[in-house]
Design an enzyme around this catalytic site. Structure first.
Site, mmCIF file in Angstrom:
data_model
loop_
_atom_site.group_PDB
_atom_site.id
_atom_site.type_symbol
_atom_site.label_atom_id
_atom_site.label_comp_id
_atom_site.label_asym_id
_atom_site.label_seq_id
_atom_site.Cartn_x
_atom_site.Cartn_y
_atom_site.Cartn_z
ATOM 1 N N LYS A 103 0.814 -1.160 0.003
ATOM 2 C CA LYS A 103 -0.351 -0.032 -0.002
ATOM 3 C C LYS A 103 0.791 1.186 0.061
ATOM 4 O O LYS A 103 1.967 1.048 0.335
ATOM 5 C CB LYS A 103 -0.832 -0.055 1.313
ATOM 6 N N GLU B 146 -11.576 -13.882 6.735
ATOM 7 C CA GLU B 146 -10.108 -13.193 6.215
ATOM 8 C C GLU B 146 -9.254 -13.526 7.047
ATOM 9 O O GLU B 146 -8.970 -13.499 8.135
ATOM 10 C CB GLU B 146 -10.534 -11.901 6.576
ATOM 11 N N GLU C 128 2.207 1.338 13.220
ATOM 12 C CA GLU C 128 1.599 2.224 12.357
ATOM 13 C C GLU C 128 0.303 2.466 12.724
ATOM 14 O O GLU C 128 -0.256 3.678 12.842
ATOM 15 C CB GLU C 128 1.807 1.810 11.033
#
Length: 230
Positions: free
Chosen positions: A134, A161, A176
């Site tokens: 990303k 997921e 982050e």
């Protein structure tokens, strides 16, 4: 569900408006939890088998979670999806989540490949943020899988997921995540650039560590060959 406190139940009762819809929601969450455990079991089996084959465990840890009701409602609101049990099951893929922390990048692809090939699993979506990070530097391999669960009166396919990361990728993502939610950050753009730079360093570290492991394994194979005379 034991992880729903009384205040959450009251809030959901107000949202749904009737006890039948609330019970339907609770049953759906139970089914997602069962699907999550099915995937975890499959990963545990793969980890055990590969540890025997390769004399090391490819998986460092597995973390599982069911999305909190409040998070579900907020996500549906952001996506402008009317909040209902049917819409949850139809539109959301990440209610049940499994995070697999691996030792090396190639372990990620090996495990994902073996998991995808199992004949009772259907791959719905795959996003490779390792090969294609990303913009902020985030790296991970995401799979949306459908797995069967066997209930008292039916077999049902449920979506889970699965996120695969190395230890270093998970370390970066955790920090982050904490930093980006801090309020009133000065020089936010500079900090964002620093985080992206750190993500690249971590990726290089993963690559170097994998190279070291491969050299050690090659040396071990050569030593065994000399011993056996092959």
């Amino acid at each position: 569900m034991e992880y729903m406190d009384i205040e959450t139940v009251k809030e959901l009762d107000h949202v749904f408006g009737d006890i039948e819809e609330l019970q339907k929601f609770r049953c759906l969450m139970m089914q997602y939890e069962c699907a999550m455990l099915e995937v975890k079991t499959k990963l545990d089996v793969l980890n055990t088998e590969l540890s025997v084959q390769n004399s090391r465990n490819p998986i460092e840890s597995i973390k599982c979670r069911i999305k909190e009701p409040d998070s579900i409602m907020k996500k549906m609101k952001r996506q402008e999806i009317p909040f209902s049990v049917d819409n949850i099951e139809k539109n959301l893929n990440d209610i049940a989540g499994v995070r697999v922390i691996c030792s090396f990048p190639d372990d990620i692809y090996t495990l994902a490949d073996y998991l995808e090939k199992q004949d009772d699993i259907k791959l719905i979506k795959k996003k490779d943020y390792i090969s294609h990070p990303k913009p902020n530097g985030y790296r991970s391999l995401h799979l949306i899988l459908e797995v069967p669960i066997f209930l008292t009166n039916e077999k049902k396919m449920m979506r889970v997921e699965v996120q695969f990361r190395t230890i270093a990728m998970d370390f970066w993502a955790s920090l982050e995540h904490k930093l980006k939610y801090k309020k009133d950050i000065d020089n936010a753009q500079v900090i964002s650039q620093d985080l992206c730079f750190c993500a690249e360093l971590i990726s290089q570290l993963d690559g170097r560590m994998q190279q070291i492991r491969e050299r050690l394994e090659e040396k071990k194979d050569n030593t065994q060959s000399n011993i056996t005379g092959v």
